[in-house]
Design an enzyme around this catalytic site. Structure first.
Site, short mmCIF file in Angstrom:
data_model
loop_
_atom_site.label_atom_id
_atom_site.label_comp_id
_atom_site.label_asym_id
_atom_site.label_seq_id
_atom_site.Cartn_x
_atom_site.Cartn_y
_atom_site.Cartn_z
NE ARG A 79 -3.40 -2.31 2.91
CZ ARG A 79 -3.05 -3.43 3.53
NH1 ARG A 79 -1.82 -3.54 4.03
NH2 ARG A 79 -3.90 -4.43 3.65
CE LYS A 138 -6.22 -1.25 5.10
NZ LYS A 138 -7.53 -1.57 4.49
CG HIS A 180 -4.73 0.37 -3.91
ND1 HIS A 180 -4.02 0.42 -2.72
CD2 HIS A 180 -5.66 -0.61 -3.73
CE1 HIS A 180 -4.51 -0.47 -1.87
NE2 HIS A 180 -5.49 -1.10 -2.46
NE ARG A 231 -2.99 -3.76 -1.34
CZ ARG A 231 -2.39 -4.49 -0.39
NH1 ARG A 231 -1.08 -4.56 -0.34
NH2 ARG A 231 -3.11 -5.15 0.51
CG HIS A 236 -5.71 -8.98 1.47
ND1 HIS A 236 -5.90 -9.39 0.16
CD2 HIS A 236 -5.62 -7.63 1.42
CE1 HIS A 236 -5.91 -8.32 -0.62
NE2 HIS A 236 -5.74 -7.25 0.11
CE1 TYR A 250 -6.13 -7.16 -6.82
CE2 TYR A 250 -6.03 -8.33 -4.73
CZ TYR A 250 -6.01 -7.15 -5.45
OH TYR A 250 -5.86 -5.96 -4.80
#
Length: 296
Positions: A144, A168, A237, A240, A263, A272
């Site tokens: 990110r 995150k 992004h 990514r 994730h 994806y």
């Protein structure tokens, strides 16, 4: 109400260990809701369905469905916190329904477009060398933009070919670096001092010698995208998305891609696989002779 908001944000930071960017997002969402409550003279302890519906109308007049869903989720979390703390005694979730977001396939860059991006920066100037290193790192790691700008010089190990980043919730992950990314970073480190570093720790510096910002990286990619005249919308992004899609297209296990992207739920990574499936179908339609029978 403002003091309750600060209590909630404190809870998100120190108990839920959320990132500053996520907390800022919660703050914006909830301040908007609080302004509505104050303007309409609504008591949060006795919020009525019709009052909530008025706020919903205002959201739909201003935002897209994805933003609306996030805002409602933020409000629900806040009210759940207030209920647990005893500030309110009603659960409003029965009429605060989060709208279903339609699935969309994110834009990706193909291999040729990635190569064209990398041809734009001047490989002999410090800025060009830095920008090549940024693009190569993006594509090699699928980071990110917030993760990339927060990298320190000590975050990369060019001998072992990996980078350590925090995603995150401050979750640490180790991502391998490919040869092109390693070489680009070695060249950048040789010219990094020419930026007159004010921040000794930061890996990527701007012209002022300070840590490059998310907005700075956005500007680089937007500028290059315009130079290439790409019809698609390209952002940090997009690299990514391209990283993940290209890995899966070449046979990478989805669980490995999930780990590399950071994730928490593999369902997030599965978007994806839909891109890969769509691309395969497109190739099939163009290449298989039976699909062209009607053209004869």
């Amino acid at each position: 109400m403002k003091d309750k908001l600060e209590d909630f944000l404190f809870y998100l930071k120190f108990e839920k260990n959320m990132s500053p960017n996520t907390i800022d997002s919660y703050r914006r969402d909830l301040e908007d809701f609080i302004i509505f409550l104050q303007k309409e003279k609504v008591n949060i302890k006795n919020l009525k369905r019709e009052e909530w519906q008025r706020y919903l109308v205002s959201l739909y007049n201003r935002y897209k469905i994805k933003s609306i869903a996030r805002k409602i989720s933020s409000i629900r979390s806040f009210l759940k916190f207030l209920l647990r703390e005893g500030y309110i005694n009603r659960n409003y979730s029965s009429f605060m329904i989060i709208p279903k977001i339609p699935m969309y396939l994110p834009e990706i860059l193909d291999n040729k477009e990635i190569e064209n991006f990398l041809k734009i920066p001047d490989p002999l100037s410090p800025l060009g060398i830095r920008n090549i290193a940024i693009l190569e790192t993006f594509y090699a790691t699928g980071m990110r933009v917030s993760e990339l700008v927060n990298l320190d010089v000590q975050s990369i190990n060019l001998e072992e070919k990996y980078v350590r980043c925090f995603g995150k919730g401050d979750k640490e992950r180790i991502i391998p670096l490919g040869d092109y990314a390693v070489e680009s970073l070695k060249k950048y480190l040789l010219v990094r001092d020419s930026f007159n570093p004010k921040d000794e720790k930061a890996l990527f510096l701007n012209k002022k010698g300070e840590r490059i910002t998310r907005q700075g990286v956005w500007f680089i990619i937007k500028t290059y995208s315009k130079i290439l005249g790409l019809p698609k919308k390209v952002s940090p992004h997009t690299f990514r998305h391209s990283f993940a899609t290209h890995l899966l297209s070449n046979g990478a296990d989805i669980r490995i891609v999930q780990e590399l992207l950071g994730h928490s739920d593999v369902a997030t990574t599965q978007i994806y696989t839909h891109i890969v499936s769509s691309k395969l179908h497109e190739v099939y339609q163009k290449a298989h002779p039976l699909t062209r029978r009607n053209d004869k």
